[in-house]
Motif scaffolding. Structure first.
Motif, PDB file in Angstrom:
ATOM      1  N   LEU A  14      27.889  26.391 -17.182  1.00  0.00           N
ATOM      2  CA  LEU A  14      29.095  27.209 -17.176  1.00  0.00           C
ATOM      3  C   LEU A  14      29.107  28.292 -18.252  1.00  0.00           C
ATOM      4  CD1 LEU A  14      31.813  24.460 -16.469  1.00  0.00           C
ATOM      5  CD2 LEU A  14      30.527  25.842 -14.831  1.00  0.00           C
ATOM      6  N   SER A  18      31.933  31.398 -19.229  1.00  0.00           N
ATOM      7  CA  SER A  18      32.282  31.799 -20.587  1.00  0.00           C
ATOM      8  C   SER A  18      32.188  33.319 -20.727  1.00  0.00           C
ATOM      9  CB  SER A  18      31.359  31.107 -21.588  1.00  0.00           C
ATOM     10  OG  SER A  18      31.645  31.476 -22.902  1.00  0.00           O
ATOM     11  N   ARG A  39      28.686  26.671 -23.778  1.00  0.00           N
ATOM     12  CA  ARG A  39      28.372  25.859 -22.604  1.00  0.00           C
ATOM     13  C   ARG A  39      29.416  24.768 -22.448  1.00  0.00           C
ATOM     14  NH1 ARG A  39      26.634  20.800 -23.657  1.00  0.00           N
ATOM     15  NH2 ARG A  39      25.736  20.382 -25.694  1.00  0.00           N
ATOM     16  N   ARG A  40      29.437  24.174 -21.283  1.00  0.00           N
ATOM     17  CA  ARG A  40      30.338  23.052 -21.047  1.00  0.00           C
ATOM     18  C   ARG A  40      29.964  21.913 -21.982  1.00  0.00           C
ATOM     19  NH1 ARG A  40      29.089  21.253 -15.023  1.00  0.00           N
ATOM     20  NH2 ARG A  40      30.522  19.597 -15.565  1.00  0.00           N
ATOM     21  N   ASP A  42      30.772  18.546 -21.435  1.00  0.00           N
ATOM     22  CA  ASP A  42      30.775  17.226 -20.816  1.00  0.00           C
ATOM     23  C   ASP A  42      29.405  16.799 -20.300  1.00  0.00           C
ATOM     24  OD1 ASP A  42      30.679  19.097 -18.790  1.00  0.00           O
ATOM     25  OD2 ASP A  42      32.046  18.019 -17.466  1.00  0.00           O
TER      26      ASP A  42
END
Length: 171
Positions: A14, A18, A39-40, A42
């Motif tokens: 992701l 951003s 970045r994500r 999770d």
């Protein structure tokens, strides 16, 4: 694949979203904003199923997309064995399992490599043959004493309940 995984990794992590948020914010306030994509958060680890050429491209691309801190696992396909250490430095920090024959070549492995230098692809088969030679005199002992293990060229070998030889690989 084609060796360029930047778009795929950007979408998965992701970082492309951003960058989109950054552009939207700049458009709203009408000024340049200092920006560093993120970045994500999770994602716990990355599993790579790739051949060496692709794996060498993936590691630096992950780092570029702010994922250098992620734990990366791969199958043994990501490593061909000791060939070009300068190229293999891109595999640093990648965890993969393989047979000891490939990761820690012993005297027999080196002798075979000297005798058949262009047989890298068959190297694991040579290890399997060497294990067959090592196991044959120990099979009866392994059947009687279930805890018996033999350090072979393909890993730590033992006889399971179904009378099959299994190997624990090296990471």
């Amino acid at each position: 694949g084609d060796g360029d995984y930047a778009d795929s990794i950007s979408k998965i992590l992701l970082t492309d979203e951003s960058k989109s948020r950054h552009r939207a914010l700049q458009k709203i306030i009408g000024e340049n904003v200092k920006f560093e994509s993120r970045r994500r958060q999770d994602v716990d680890l990355v599993l790579i199923l790739a051949l060496p050429e692709d794996a060498r491209q993936l590691m630096p691309t992950l780092a570029f997309h702010h994922a250098a801190d992620l734990t990366v696992y791969a199958t043994h396909h990501a490593y061909q064995g000791p060939t070009e250490s300068t190229r293999d430095r891109d595999l640093n920090r990648m965890y993969f399992s393989d047979i000891p024959w490939m990761l820690e070549p012993n005297a027999i492995a080196r002798q075979i490599a000297d005798l058949w230098p262009n047989r890298q692809r068959q190297s694991r088969l040579f290890a399997l043959g060497a294990d067959a030679f090592l196991l044959y005199p120990r099979l009866q002992q392994m059947q009687v004493f279930s805890a018996t293990q033999v350090q072979g060229m393909t890993g730590l070998l033992h006889l399971d309940e179904q009378q099959r030889i299994t190997a624990n690989l090296t990471w």
